[in-house]
Design a protein around this motif. Structure first.
Motif, PDB file in Angstrom:
ATOM      1  N   LEU A 165       0.820  -1.209   0.000  1.00  0.00           N
ATOM      2  CA  LEU A 165       0.000   0.000   0.000  1.00  0.00           C
ATOM      3  C   LEU A 165       0.856   1.263   0.000  1.00  0.00           C
ATOM      4  O   LEU A 165       0.676   2.156  -0.836  1.00  0.00           O
ATOM      5  CB  LEU A 165      -0.924  -0.006   1.217  1.00  0.00           C
ATOM      6  N   ILE A 166       1.810   1.327   0.925  1.00  0.00           N
ATOM      7  CA  ILE A 166       2.576   2.570   1.096  1.00  0.00           C
ATOM      8  C   ILE A 166       3.505   2.819  -0.076  1.00  0.00           C
ATOM      9  O   ILE A 166       3.530   3.920  -0.647  1.00  0.00           O
ATOM     10  CB  ILE A 166       3.354   2.533   2.417  1.00  0.00           C
ATOM     11  N   TRP A 167       4.292   1.803  -0.464  1.00  0.00           N
ATOM     12  CA  TRP A 167       5.224   2.040  -1.561  1.00  0.00           C
ATOM     13  C   TRP A 167       4.504   2.225  -2.899  1.00  0.00           C
ATOM     14  O   TRP A 167       5.061   2.805  -3.823  1.00  0.00           O
ATOM     15  CB  TRP A 167       6.251   0.916  -1.629  1.00  0.00           C
ATOM     16  N   GLY A 168       3.263   1.765  -2.980  1.00  0.00           N
ATOM     17  CA  GLY A 168       2.486   2.048  -4.179  1.00  0.00           C
ATOM     18  C   GLY A 168       2.151   3.519  -4.323  1.00  0.00           C
ATOM     19  O   GLY A 168       1.912   4.011  -5.431  1.00  0.00           O
ATOM     20  N   THR A 169       2.132   4.247  -3.192  1.00  0.00           N
ATOM     21  CA  THR A 169       1.830   5.679  -3.222  1.00  0.00           C
ATOM     22  C   THR A 169       3.075   6.544  -3.382  1.00  0.00           C
ATOM     23  O   THR A 169       2.966   7.744  -3.667  1.00  0.00           O
ATOM     24  CB  THR A 169       1.116   6.102  -1.924  1.00  0.00           C
ATOM     25  N   THR A 170       4.260   5.974  -3.185  1.00  0.00           N
ATOM     26  CA  THR A 170       5.468   6.800  -3.196  1.00  0.00           C
ATOM     27  C   THR A 170       5.862   7.255  -4.595  1.00  0.00           C
ATOM     28  O   THR A 170       6.566   8.258  -4.729  1.00  0.00           O
ATOM     29  CB  THR A 170       6.651   6.055  -2.557  1.00  0.00           C
ATOM     30  N   TYR A 171       5.436   6.540  -5.644  1.00  0.00           N
ATOM     31  CA  TYR A 171       5.745   7.000  -7.003  1.00  0.00           C
ATOM     32  C   TYR A 171       5.146   8.387  -7.232  1.00  0.00           C
ATOM     33  O   TYR A 171       5.780   9.271  -7.803  1.00  0.00           O
ATOM     34  CB  TYR A 171       5.217   6.018  -8.050  1.00  0.00           C
ATOM     35  N   LEU A 172       3.905   8.571  -6.801  1.00  0.00           N
ATOM     36  CA  LEU A 172       3.253   9.869  -6.930  1.00  0.00           C
ATOM     37  C   LEU A 172       3.979  10.912  -6.088  1.00  0.00           C
ATOM     38  O   LEU A 172       4.210  12.048  -6.538  1.00  0.00           O
ATOM     39  CB  LEU A 172       1.791   9.763  -6.493  1.00  0.00           C
ATOM     40  N   ALA A 173       4.374  10.542  -4.862  1.00  0.00           N
ATOM     41  CA  ALA A 173       5.057  11.494  -3.985  1.00  0.00           C
ATOM     42  C   ALA A 173       6.411  11.911  -4.562  1.00  0.00           C
ATOM     43  O   ALA A 173       6.794  13.086  -4.498  1.00  0.00           O
ATOM     44  CB  ALA A 173       5.237  10.889  -2.594  1.00  0.00           C
ATOM     45  N   ILE A 174       7.151  10.959  -5.130  1.00  0.00           N
ATOM     46  CA  ILE A 174       8.444  11.288  -5.743  1.00  0.00           C
ATOM     47  C   ILE A 174       8.242  12.232  -6.914  1.00  0.00           C
ATOM     48  O   ILE A 174       8.990  13.202  -7.102  1.00  0.00           O
ATOM     49  CB  ILE A 174       9.173  10.008  -6.187  1.00  0.00           C
ATOM     50  N   LYS A 175       7.228  11.960  -7.738  1.00  0.00           N
ATOM     51  CA  LYS A 175       6.961  12.799  -8.904  1.00  0.00           C
ATOM     52  C   LYS A 175       6.650  14.226  -8.482  1.00  0.00           C
ATOM     53  O   LYS A 175       7.103  15.191  -9.099  1.00  0.00           O
ATOM     54  CB  LYS A 175       5.782  12.212  -9.691  1.00  0.00           C
TER      55      LYS A 175
END
Length: 293
Positions: free
Chosen positions: A17-27
């Motif tokens: 769940l969490i690492w699936g959201t980090t792509y958006l946060a990095i972008k």
């Protein structure tokens, strides 16, 4: 967290769940924060906070004799892994990034099986990995049609960067299973974050990234999320799951992450929703079920 299979599955689900959201946060963070500083700051701050929390509880750190091994794991998993992803994501479309990161299970399963005494992989597990990867391609296939490698060295460099990240993460994951014990999971995770983050900050300094650092409310919030959720919570959960579940299962989080990333794009960014996405999710889940069996 008790040492039970249920706890390990909860930790694995948290990673998905969490690492699936980090792509958006990095972008989002890349708007004003250079890539190595994104990874270096999130890891260093996350590791320092986790170490302070452990110290406040009176929990001892891993013995000094283990520090060189932990530093190596931090370099492979975080300097090469997280740093490679952030750097590559500057130049690659989100769909292509998802496909390339989703090659991690192949690297993790193959490298783990190559270690002495490593997990032997059955044909059904390889089939599950392949089926899951097919689901990823189906999920992001329409996005790939717009990608052109011709004449763009940045795209090629981004692809190489992501594969180096996958290999570094795979080698470190196998080493982590062999060099540490479960009771040290939080201490080891904290020191891996700190060692990997310090090296990333040194790379950022050598690359001249500090003068380009600035913050907006959006990029500061994205970095804070990467520190707290992406580094402290998810990395500790990953380290725990890695010690209690087979590598072939743990590695499948990279198949779940793109599903979450696409869902967030649809819900938060208004990206189009396609029926093929539901089919792709079903294929991915079938692959995970094959590996788990």
């Amino acid at each position: 967290m008790p040492s039970t299979p249920r706890a390990a599955w909860i930790a694995w689900a948290a990673v998905c769940l969490i690492w699936g959201t980090t792509y958006l946060a990095i972008k989002v963070a890349l708007d004003t924060i250079p890539p190595f500083l994104i990874s270096g700051l999130r890891c260093t701050i996350g590791g320092a906070v986790l170490l302070a929390w452990l110290a406040a509880r009176g929990q001892p750190l891993p013995v000094r004799a283990a520090w060189p091994h932990i530093a190596l794991q931090g370099f492979l998993m975080l300097t090469l892994g997280n740093g490679g992803v952030a750097w590559g994501e500057q130049y690659l479309a989100s769909g292509l990034t998802a496909v390339l990161i989703a090659t991690s299970p192949f690297w993790m399963v193959a490298i783990e099986s190559a270690f002495p005494g490593g997990e032997r992989v059955r044909p059904q597990q390889w089939l599950g990995v392949a089926v899951g990867f097919a689901g990823i391609v189906l999920l992001v296939g329409p996005d790939l049609s717009t990608v052109s490698l011709a004449g763009d060295w940045h795209v090629v460099a981004g692809i190489v960067s992501l594969q180096v990240a996958c290999i570094g993460w795979a080698v470190a994951s196998s080493l982590t299973r062999r060099r540490t014990v479960s009771r040290d999971v939080l201490g080891v995770a904290a020191m891996q974050l700190l060692f990997g983050g310090v090296i990333l900050l040194a790379v950022a300094t050598a690359s001249g990234e500090w003068p380009r650092l600035s913050f907006t409310p959006r990029t500061f919030a994205a970095l804070a999320y990467l520190v707290v959720a992406g580094s402290i919570v998810a990395f500790a959960a990953y380290s725990y799951a890695l010690r209690h579940l087979p590598v072939s299962i743990v590695s499948m989080y990279t198949y779940v992450n793109p599903v979450i990333a696409v869902a967030l794009g649809t819900l938060l960014l208004g990206e189009p929703f396609r029926l093929s996405m539901l089919v792709a999710v079903a294929v991915i889940l079938a692959g995970i079920a094959l590996v788990r069996r």
